[in-house]
Write a protein that holds these residues in place. Structure first.
Motif, PDB file in Angstrom:
ATOM      1  N   VAL A  16      -4.564   4.997   6.381  1.00 29.10           N
ATOM      2  CA  VAL A  16      -5.971   4.574   6.417  1.00 29.10           C
ATOM      3  C   VAL A  16      -6.149   3.100   6.060  1.00 29.10           C
ATOM      4  O   VAL A  16      -7.272   2.597   6.064  1.00 29.10           O
ATOM      5  CB  VAL A  16      -6.850   5.435   5.469  1.00 29.10           C
ATOM      6  CG1 VAL A  16      -6.814   6.892   5.903  1.00 29.10           C
ATOM      7  CG2 VAL A  16      -6.434   5.282   4.015  1.00 29.10           C
ATOM      8  N   LYS A  17      -5.082   2.380   5.757  1.00 32.04           N
ATOM      9  CA  LYS A  17      -5.237   0.956   5.441  1.00 32.04           C
ATOM     10  C   LYS A  17      -5.654   0.213   6.701  1.00 32.04           C
ATOM     11  O   LYS A  17      -5.238   0.553   7.812  1.00 32.04           O
ATOM     12  CB  LYS A  17      -3.960   0.366   4.853  1.00 32.04           C
ATOM     13  CG  LYS A  17      -2.760   0.298   5.775  1.00 32.04           C
ATOM     14  CD  LYS A  17      -1.565  -0.318   5.039  1.00 32.04           C
ATOM     15  CE  LYS A  17      -0.364  -0.475   5.966  1.00 32.04           C
ATOM     16  NZ  LYS A  17       0.808  -1.084   5.271  1.00 32.04           N
TER      17      LYS A  17
ATOM     18  N   SER B 127     -10.002   0.236   3.588  1.00 30.27           N
ATOM     19  CA  SER B 127      -9.681   1.441   4.350  1.00 30.27           C
ATOM     20  C   SER B 127     -10.359   1.386   5.721  1.00 30.27           C
ATOM     21  O   SER B 127     -11.273   0.586   5.958  1.00 30.27           O
ATOM     22  CB  SER B 127     -10.158   2.692   3.603  1.00 30.27           C
ATOM     23  OG  SER B 127     -11.572   2.823   3.688  1.00 30.27           O
ATOM     24  N   ASN B 128      -9.904   2.245   6.624  1.00 38.12           N
ATOM     25  CA  ASN B 128     -10.523   2.331   7.950  1.00 38.12           C
ATOM     26  C   ASN B 128     -12.008   2.685   7.846  1.00 38.12           C
ATOM     27  O   ASN B 128     -12.837   2.186   8.614  1.00 38.12           O
ATOM     28  CB  ASN B 128      -9.794   3.363   8.820  1.00 38.12           C
ATOM     29  CG  ASN B 128      -8.496   2.825   9.389  1.00 38.12           C
ATOM     30  OD1 ASN B 128      -8.414   1.675   9.800  1.00 38.12           O
ATOM     31  ND2 ASN B 128      -7.464   3.662   9.404  1.00 38.12           N
TER      32      ASN B 128
ATOM     33  N   ASN C 292      -7.638  -0.724  -3.816  1.00 38.17           N
ATOM     34  CA  ASN C 292      -8.728  -1.084  -2.918  1.00 38.17           C
ATOM     35  C   ASN C 292      -9.506  -2.273  -3.485  1.00 38.17           C
ATOM     36  O   ASN C 292      -9.748  -2.357  -4.684  1.00 38.17           O
ATOM     37  CB  ASN C 292      -9.660   0.110  -2.728  1.00 38.17           C
ATOM     38  CG  ASN C 292     -10.636  -0.080  -1.580  1.00 38.17           C
ATOM     39  OD1 ASN C 292     -11.629  -0.791  -1.711  1.00 38.17           O
ATOM     40  ND2 ASN C 292     -10.360   0.558  -0.456  1.00 38.17           N
TER      41      ASN C 292
ATOM     42  N   ASP D 169     -12.945   8.099   3.790  1.00 44.68           N
ATOM     43  CA  ASP D 169     -11.490   8.136   3.618  1.00 44.68           C
ATOM     44  C   ASP D 169     -10.998   7.487   2.325  1.00 44.68           C
ATOM     45  O   ASP D 169      -9.801   7.240   2.169  1.00 44.68           O
ATOM     46  CB  ASP D 169     -10.785   7.513   4.822  1.00 44.68           C
ATOM     47  CG  ASP D 169     -11.097   6.030   5.013  1.00 44.68           C
ATOM     48  OD1 ASP D 169     -11.809   5.456   4.175  1.00 44.68           O
ATOM     49  OD2 ASP D 169     -10.618   5.452   6.013  1.00 44.68           O
ATOM     50  N   THR D 170     -11.904   7.221   1.389  1.00 39.79           N
ATOM     51  CA  THR D 170     -11.480   6.754   0.073  1.00 39.79           C
ATOM     52  C   THR D 170     -11.608   7.899  -0.917  1.00 39.79           C
ATOM     53  O   THR D 170     -12.602   8.633  -0.889  1.00 39.79           O
ATOM     54  CB  THR D 170     -12.331   5.552  -0.405  1.00 39.79           C
ATOM     55  OG1 THR D 170     -13.713   5.916  -0.385  1.00 39.79           O
ATOM     56  CG2 THR D 170     -12.108   4.342   0.489  1.00 39.79           C
TER      57      THR D 170
ATOM     58  N   PHE E  38      -1.628   6.229   1.379  1.00 44.78           N
ATOM     59  CA  PHE E  38      -2.791   5.571   1.968  1.00 44.78           C
ATOM     60  C   PHE E  38      -2.437   4.716   3.188  1.00 44.78           C
ATOM     61  O   PHE E  38      -3.328   4.069   3.757  1.00 44.78           O
ATOM     62  CB  PHE E  38      -3.482   4.696   0.922  1.00 44.78           C
ATOM     63  CG  PHE E  38      -3.924   5.437  -0.308  1.00 44.78           C
ATOM     64  CD1 PHE E  38      -4.692   6.594  -0.198  1.00 44.78           C
ATOM     65  CD2 PHE E  38      -3.565   4.993  -1.569  1.00 44.78           C
ATOM     66  CE1 PHE E  38      -5.097   7.285  -1.329  1.00 44.78           C
ATOM     67  CE2 PHE E  38      -3.971   5.669  -2.706  1.00 44.78           C
ATOM     68  CZ  PHE E  38      -4.735   6.829  -2.592  1.00 44.78           C
TER      69      PHE E  38
ATOM     70  N   VAL F 280       0.854  -1.192   0.000  1.00 42.55           N
ATOM     71  CA  VAL F 280       0.000   0.000   0.000  1.00 42.55           C
ATOM     72  C   VAL F 280       0.890   1.243   0.000  1.00 42.55           C
ATOM     73  O   VAL F 280       1.783   1.373   0.838  1.00 42.55           O
ATOM     74  CB  VAL F 280      -0.934   0.015   1.232  1.00 42.55           C
ATOM     75  CG1 VAL F 280      -1.700   1.326   1.305  1.00 42.55           C
ATOM     76  CG2 VAL F 280      -1.899  -1.171   1.177  1.00 42.55           C
TER      77      VAL F 280
ATOM     78  N   GLN G 228     -14.038   1.912   5.439  1.00 39.53           N
ATOM     79  CA  GLN G 228     -14.733   0.693   5.031  1.00 39.53           C
ATOM     80  C   GLN G 228     -14.855  -0.280   6.209  1.00 39.53           C
ATOM     81  O   GLN G 228     -15.896  -0.909   6.398  1.00 39.53           O
ATOM     82  CB  GLN G 228     -13.995   0.033   3.867  1.00 39.53           C
ATOM     83  CG  GLN G 228     -14.106   0.810   2.561  1.00 39.53           C
ATOM     84  CD  GLN G 228     -13.230   0.244   1.469  1.00 39.53           C
ATOM     85  OE1 GLN G 228     -12.095  -0.175   1.716  1.00 39.53           O
ATOM     86  NE2 GLN G 228     -13.744   0.228   0.250  1.00 39.53           N
TER      87      GLN G 228
ATOM     88  N   MET H  71      -7.452   5.328  -5.173  1.00 39.68           N
ATOM     89  CA  MET H  71      -7.042   4.169  -4.376  1.00 39.68           C
ATOM     90  C   MET H  71      -7.314   2.905  -5.208  1.00 39.68           C
ATOM     91  O   MET H  71      -8.151   2.066  -4.875  1.00 39.68           O
ATOM     92  CB  MET H  71      -7.821   4.139  -3.049  1.00 39.68           C
ATOM     93  CG  MET H  71      -7.280   3.187  -2.008  1.00 39.68           C
ATOM     94  SD  MET H  71      -8.300   3.187  -0.494  1.00 39.68           S
ATOM     95  CE  MET H  71      -7.769   4.717   0.296  1.00 39.68           C
TER      96      MET H  71
END
Length: 318
Positions: A129-130, A295-296, A281, A251-252, A126, A122, A298, A278
């Motif tokens: 937020v992963k 992401s966080n 993703n 956050d995406t 990003f 990643v 998600q 992203m």
């Protein structure tokens, strides 16, 4: 970054149909798709037309999800989900092995727990937020049924005994996966939370189920399963199924459309602000090798459906 859209009704206006779906002819069933095609949004739109109350239920789920996100009342700890795999086969190749089935469960466990080997790929942009979603999947049962059908389409026939399929097993407490030839170049599709329990679950073509071999590249690494289970857990396509649409996650970045293949990084959106997309993703349309993160935002959206009163709360019960 996008602002959250509060209601699902607003979201449904944004999610335009982008994939052609059909029952699938014999030639279509045999064809190898060159671009990823997920029919989840098309199936949702058909279900909304058939059942006007579904929009109300999904609106309630979206309102509840946003309330849970705002109040911080999310599930703590790991959710363990038993999985029933329903195999509908006409040929030996379609009667996928227990090893191939287990490989899909293994991929889900790696991808939803940040244990996939490409997680550290990643980009730095990003990295903050992963997410480790923290959901475990356990193979509960494999059910097999021989069929004469060459393809099943996307009208949920594979889930109905009267149409030659296999009805879901305990769908309020078990995730049902169907492995069957869908046709029309479609790799898979899922039912979003709020749909009827009689058709709840995920459908994946056997050629793209788990680690299915080099002949099925670039969709042979089990990421079709990860993508579709993401839908089952209430995640939308990252481009919102509309030009510069919203996936209801803050956050995406805003994507102008789906991405395919393995895009070179950085890949810039043509939407306002030209953010870096992203593309890695799981909810984009890239090749299996090109997707490797949630992401966080998600993660939190998924967690909301398991809270008390959430759409999939029955899966969180001991």
């Amino acid at each position: 970054m996008k602002k959250l859209i509060i209601t699902a009704i607003t979201a449904l206006v944004l999610f335009s149909c982008q994939n052609d779906q059909a029952e699938g002819t014999n030639s279509e069933a045999a064809a190898q798709p060159t671009l990823r095609t997920c029919a989840s949004q098309d199936v949702l739109e058909a279900q909304l037309k058939a059942d006007p109350t579904l929009a109300i239920r999904m609106n309630e789920i979206e309102a509840y999800t946003n309330k849970a996100l705002l109040t911080g009342k999310l599930v703590n700890g790991k959710i363990e989900i038993p999985v029933v795999v329903n195999v509908l086969y006409r040929t030996t190749a379609e009667n996928i092995s227990a090893a191939q089935i287990q490989s899909q469960i293994d991929v889900l466990n790696k991808d939803f727990n940040a244990l996939n080997s490409d997680y550290n790929s990643v980009p730095a942009l990003f990295a903050g937020v992963k997410a480790n979603v923290g959901i475990t999947f356990v193979l509960d049962q494999i059910i097999r049924k021989s069929t004469t059908k060459t393809s099943w389409g996307t009208n949920d026939a594979m889930k109905k005994t009267a149409q030659g399929g296999l009805a879901p097993t305990s769908p309020t407490t078990k995730l049902n996966l169907w492995s069957c030839t869908i046709g029309g170049g479609i790799l898979g599709y899922a039912q979003f939370p709020g749909g009827a329990s009689a058709t709840d679950g995920v459908v994946i073509d056997p050629k793209y189920f788990g680690l299915s071999g080099a002949a099925n590249a670039p969709y042979n690494l089990g990421r079709t399963g990860t993508h579709e289970v993401g839908h089952w857990l209430n995640l939308r396509h990252i481009w919102g199924d509309a030009t510069c649409g919203s996936d209801l996650v803050a956050d995406t970045p805003t994507h102008n459309a789906a991405n395919y293949g393995v895009p070179a990084y950085p890949h810039y959106s043509t939407c306002s602000g030209t953010p870096v997309e992203m593309t890695m993703n799981y909810m984009d349309y890239t090749d299996d090798a090109g997707m490797y993160m949630f992401s966080n935002g998600q993660k939190n959206r998924i967690a909301a459906i398991f809270t008390s009163g959430g759409a999939r709360n029955s899966f969180a019960q001991p």
